[in-house]
Design an enzyme around this catalytic site. Structure first.
Site: not given
Length: 411
Positions: A181-182
């Protein structure tokens, strides 16, 4: 219409080839790629030292250990954060003390930290929530004279800036995440950066069972030197497979951040024209990478977050409720804890889709649902794909870039 995800990592053939090269080399555990990734990440973030780990959670755990936090100590943390921030304090036997956040940025402030300090506080973990840089200097002015270590949880922060430098550059210790998700991902993985050589040296040993001789040194020697274990360590290592992906991702970081800021500007312009919504924005002291683009719903009146989430879902758009309040979770729930700003943001924010490959027409679909929900008109459903496509072709709403072909090629 196709589904629009809230987040999607940008991975391609370069990452595939980088992993294949590691596999062909025969060295897949922590090795030369990890060392190179550490050097290059430290350089990119203007940090003196970088220590790769298996996750940001393990980096936070190591940070507290090397900072000298002991059982019975208090560690001030934001509740408005993923629960790993608070968990790290528990791992070392400390007590997480929850502090409130700014109702505008969602970050700790000097004032909220000061209010949460106790006689047993030995560390404060500040978070660059969603990529918005925390005002680190003001918090260090409170903590440094008291001998309290400020650790920056920069899990979301790669590519954000603080006072003209990368976030984390001014921290004695910072922890980073490379979760999918980064915006810089290695699948799983993390990094500890620090300005102090002594902390880096101890962290390197501790992540590898506290061995006195590293695996790389043992491999380089025909006769493995004797090793000792002077304290209890951990297995917090990153693999060369992960680091190979990270090296490619690091090269892409400036382009990814520029694209995300461009997309965020489109959202911000549109949200500003819709009553009942407020968009996250850059603070006065820095710039966000917009790892998450969140909006406050019902600001200052009107809209309902759950209804808006349902309308987005009906249109095939995956959004998410805003950042959790850790002090409400069963693991930490306490009737004595009251954090008004945290609770308001947790209850009234949501995260909109934002990723490098999102197309202009997809972003226009998201904005259309926001507009129609604010006006009370029904949102477009997945069955109304032709209408959505027509809107995209006609311009997709104010603020969208005119040159769609160029944007598509970049994505």
């Amino acid at each position: 219409m196709s589904r629009i995800n809230v987040m999607q990592p940008w991975l391609g053939e370069e990452e595939v080839e980088a992993v294949a090269e590691v596999l062909r080399s025969g060295w897949v555990a922590q090795g030369p790629r990890v060392a190179e990734f550490e050097r290059r990440f430290a350089s990119s973030q203007q940090a003196a030292h970088a220590v790769a780990t298996s996750s940001c959670t393990t980096a936070l755990h190591l940070a507290l250990v090397v900072a000298g936090v002991s059982p019975g100590d208090d560690v001030v943390v934001p509740s408005f954060s993923f629960i790993a921030t608070a968990n790290a304090a528990v791992y070392v036997g400390a007590r997480p003390v929850f502090a409130d956040v700014s109702p505008v940025s969602g970050n700790l402030t000097a004032s909220t930290v000061r209010e949460a300090l106790t006689p047993r506080t030995t560390a404060v973990i500040v978070v660059d929530q969603g990529g918005v840089p925390v005002d680190l200097d003001s918090i260090r002015k409170v903590c440094d004279p008291l001998g309290i270590m400020v650790i920056e949880d920069a899990a979301c922060g790669a590519g954000s800036t603080y006072r003209g430098r990368p976030v984390g550059a001014g921290a004695e210790i910072a922890a980073w995440s490379f979760h999918p998700r980064k915006i810089l991902t290695t699948g799983e993985g993390g990094m500890l950066t620090t300005s102090r050589a002594d902390l880096a040296e101890r962290a390197r040993k501790l992540r590898e069972h506290a061995m006195s001789v590293s695996a790389a040194d043992r491999h380089a020697s025909l006769v493995s030197p004797p090793e000792s274990y002077d304290e209890v360590g951990f297995n917090f290592r990153m693999t060369d497979l992960q680091a190979a992906v990270g090296l490619v991702q690091l090269d892409r970081l400036p382009e990814v951040v520029a694209r995300r800021r461009e997309l965020a500007a489109v959202y911000a312009k549109s949200v500003a024209e819709i009553g009942g919504l407020r968009a996250v924005a850059d603070p006065a002291w820095g710039t966000s990478n917009f790892q998450s683009f969140w909006i406050e719903v019902g600001y200052p009146y009107g809209l309902d977050r759950e209804g808006l989430l349902s309308a987005l879902a009906e249109a095939g758009i995956s959004a998410r409720r805003g950042i959790m309040a850790s002090h409400r979770q069963p693991a930490y729930a306490s009737p004595s804890v009251s954090l008004p700003a945290t609770e308001h943001l947790t209850d009234n924010t949501l995260i909109l889709p934002l990723f490098h490959q999102i197309s202009d027409s997809e972003q226009a679909r998201v904005i259309d649902v926001l507009r129609q929900s604010a006006s009370g008109d029904p949102a477009p459903s997945q069955a109304s794909s032709s209408a959505c496509d027509r809107k995209a072709e006609e311009g997709g709403g104010p603020g969208l870039a005119a040159d769609r072909r160029q944007r598509s090629e970049r994505a």
